[in-house]
Structures are given as C-alpha cells and as structure tokens.
Write an enzyme that holds these catalytic residues in place. Structure first.
Site, short mmCIF file in Angstrom:
data_model
loop_
_atom_site.label_atom_id
_atom_site.label_comp_id
_atom_site.label_asym_id
_atom_site.label_seq_id
_atom_site.Cartn_x
_atom_site.Cartn_y
_atom_site.Cartn_z
N SER A 55 0.72 -1.00 -0.13
CA SER A 55 0.08 0.02 0.05
C SER A 55 0.80 1.22 0.01
O SER A 55 0.46 2.34 -0.64
CB SER A 55 -0.90 -0.13 1.32
OG SER A 55 -0.28 -0.20 2.49
N CYS A 87 -6.53 -6.94 -0.05
CA CYS A 87 -5.37 -6.89 0.83
C CYS A 87 -4.83 -5.41 0.87
O CYS A 87 -5.28 -4.74 1.53
CB CYS A 87 -4.31 -7.96 0.29
SG CYS A 87 -3.15 -8.27 1.38
N HIS A 206 -6.40 -12.82 -1.03
CA HIS A 206 -6.31 -12.66 -2.50
C HIS A 206 -7.28 -13.45 -3.28
O HIS A 206 -6.63 -14.67 -3.75
CB HIS A 206 -4.73 -12.78 -2.67
CG HIS A 206 -3.99 -11.97 -2.59
ND1 HIS A 206 -3.58 -10.78 -3.35
CD2 HIS A 206 -3.17 -11.63 -1.25
CE1 HIS A 206 -2.72 -9.80 -2.69
NE2 HIS A 206 -2.70 -10.51 -1.48
N GLU A 208 -8.21 -13.32 -6.31
CA GLU A 208 -7.86 -13.25 -7.79
C GLU A 208 -6.70 -14.48 -7.79
O GLU A 208 -6.41 -14.77 -9.01
CB GLU A 208 -7.25 -11.96 -8.02
CG GLU A 208 -5.75 -11.65 -7.39
CD GLU A 208 -5.91 -11.17 -6.27
OE1 GLU A 208 -6.77 -11.32 -5.39
OE2 GLU A 208 -4.61 -10.79 -5.81
N1 GLN Z 1 1.66 -5.84 3.33
C1 GLN Z 1 1.31 -4.99 2.21
C2 GLN Z 1 0.79 -3.63 2.74
O1 GLN Z 1 0.90 -3.37 3.98
C3 GLN Z 1 -0.38 -5.56 1.76
C4 GLN Z 1 0.05 -7.14 1.32
C5 GLN Z 1 -0.84 -7.40 0.04
O2 GLN Z 1 -1.34 -6.82 -0.42
N2 GLN Z 1 -0.51 -8.74 -0.38
O3 GLN Z 1 0.38 -2.91 1.99
#
Ligand code: GLN
Length: 231
Positions: A55, A87, A206, A208
């Site tokens: 992110s 996520c 996830h 997808e």
């Molecule tokens: N760890 C990621 C984050 O904090 C998220 C992980 C993911 O999208 N698989 O943005």
C-alpha cells in the site's frame, strides 16, 4: 456491457483481470476490463477493483498520475457503485489517508500477521449473498500480452471444506473488530477477514489467486444491479 476499472497500481493486477473475465463468463454477462493507469481512465467505470500489493508503494507510485486520488474521488461521486479491495486494496479502502473519510468503516493494521514467512492459506467462510463456489475453470488461464500467467491454485480448492473459500493471505493486514461499523463478509474462525460496507467489499486475502470467482461475480452482480436501476 459492464465496464470494470482495475486500478493498475501494483500487485496482482493481471490475475484480477482474468478473474473478472472468468466471473463474467460464469454469469453470462459481458464485461470490459478497463486498465486504469491514469486519472481519466477511472471516471466512467461501473465498478472498481483495488488490487493487493504494497500500500505504501501504491500511494507513492500513484502520485505521479494521481490514479489513487482519482479512484477515491470516483468513489465519493458514485457512492453506490461497487468496489472490491483486496489486501493492500482493503487497506486503501479502510484508511485512504489525506484526511479522507474511510470507504469501509473498520480499523485496519498492516502486516499484522507477521512477516512474509507468516503468509498462509486457509479455508475462509463467506457470508455474502452470492452464489456458491463454482470451479468450472480449473485450466491454467492463458498468458496475457506481458507473458504473465495467472495462477490457477487448484490444490487449495481441493483442501477447502464445504463452501469454504480458498483464502490466500500474503503479508496480510488485520481488521480491528473493536473499530468496526460495517458487516463481516468473510471469517477465518473468530477472525474477520472480509468486511462489507454498502457496496464496498474489503478482503485481507487474495481471491484473484484462486479459481473461485465468487467475489468477482459478486462485484459484477452489484454493478449490474446499480446500472439496471439507473438506466
Ligand atoms: N503488506 C502489504 C501492505 O501493507 C499488503 C500485502 C498484500 O497486498 N498482499 O500494503
């Protein structure tokens, strides 16, 4: 024809595109997957997917083309249009930043399961008005124009119990049930791993990366509903 925007931020984007096409196929509806790379690509879509990834990187990388800002602005302009955030996409929905109100009203903590090594797979219980799993497409999806081949994670499907969804958790965030003003949509035992706020669905895993298109079908159904009501 439904136009579904896919924010090309980072992470498993091509898998989402395949999942959307698969879901459209299962529902017998036509879908155009709009790969949103720049702000103007977002403005006319019927639904939006915010994929996983990192992110922080997504926030930084999108500054240049202001794709994220445009996505948030689109959500504010069309509060009834459906969004699927997976996520890191769930983090963006729950904590958009820049003084914006959250799009899903739940606290969220990044990387709360631990490090990459603590990534895991588990059967998730889905509490969402959507058809049950259908595993029609177990063949490996074709390569896209970048020679990128989505995973068809069949082994997980076999391990899933009953109507369980094969949850793939990769450095996943965790919701804070003490700060929650929306409904659970997916659970892993006691843990809430998916929430729904209006037509915004945030998942810490996830979908997808599996062959179960349930959540993508939900998105298309919601989009068709909204579109049908307004046209
Ligand atoms: N760890 C990621 C984050 O904090 C998220 C992980 C993911 O999208 N698989 O943005």
């Amino acid at each position: 024809m439904l136009r579904v925007g896919l924010a090309m931020l980072q992470g498993a984007r091509h898998e989402h595109a395949e999942a959307l096409r698969g879901a459209a196929n299962e529902l017998g509806v036509e879908v155009e997957v709009v790969e949103c790379r720049r702000a103007e690509h977002v403005h006319d879509v019927d639904a939006l997917v915010l994929p996983g990834g990192e992110s922080t990187t997504m926030r930084i990388a999108s500054q240049h083309e202001s794709l994220l800002e445009a996505s948030f602005a689109w959500m504010e302009q069309h509060p009834d249009r459906p969004v699927l955030g997976t996520c890191a996409g769930a983090i963006l929905l729950a904590a958009p930043g820049n003084g914006r109100e959250p799009f899903v009203r739940v606290g969220i903590q990044r990387n709360a399961w631990g490090r990459q090594k603590q990534s895991f797979e588990a059967s998730v219980e889905v509490n969402l008005a959507t058809p049950k799993a259908s595993f029609m497409e177990v063949d490996a999806p074709p390569r896209d124009r970048f020679q990128h081949q989505p995973l068809a994670v069949q082994s997980q499907v076999e391990r899933v119990i009953g109507d369980g969804f094969p949850g793939v958790f990769i450095r996943a965030p965790r919701f804070d049930p003490a700060v929650m003003d929306c409904l659970p949509a997916a659970t892993l035992g006691e843990e809430i791993v998916g929430v729904i706020d209006g037509r915004k669905l945030a998942l810490t895993f996830h979908p997808e990366l599996t062959v179960d298109r349930r959540f993508h079908r939900w998105l298309l159904e919601q989009a068709a509903d909204v579109k049908g009501a307004t046209s």
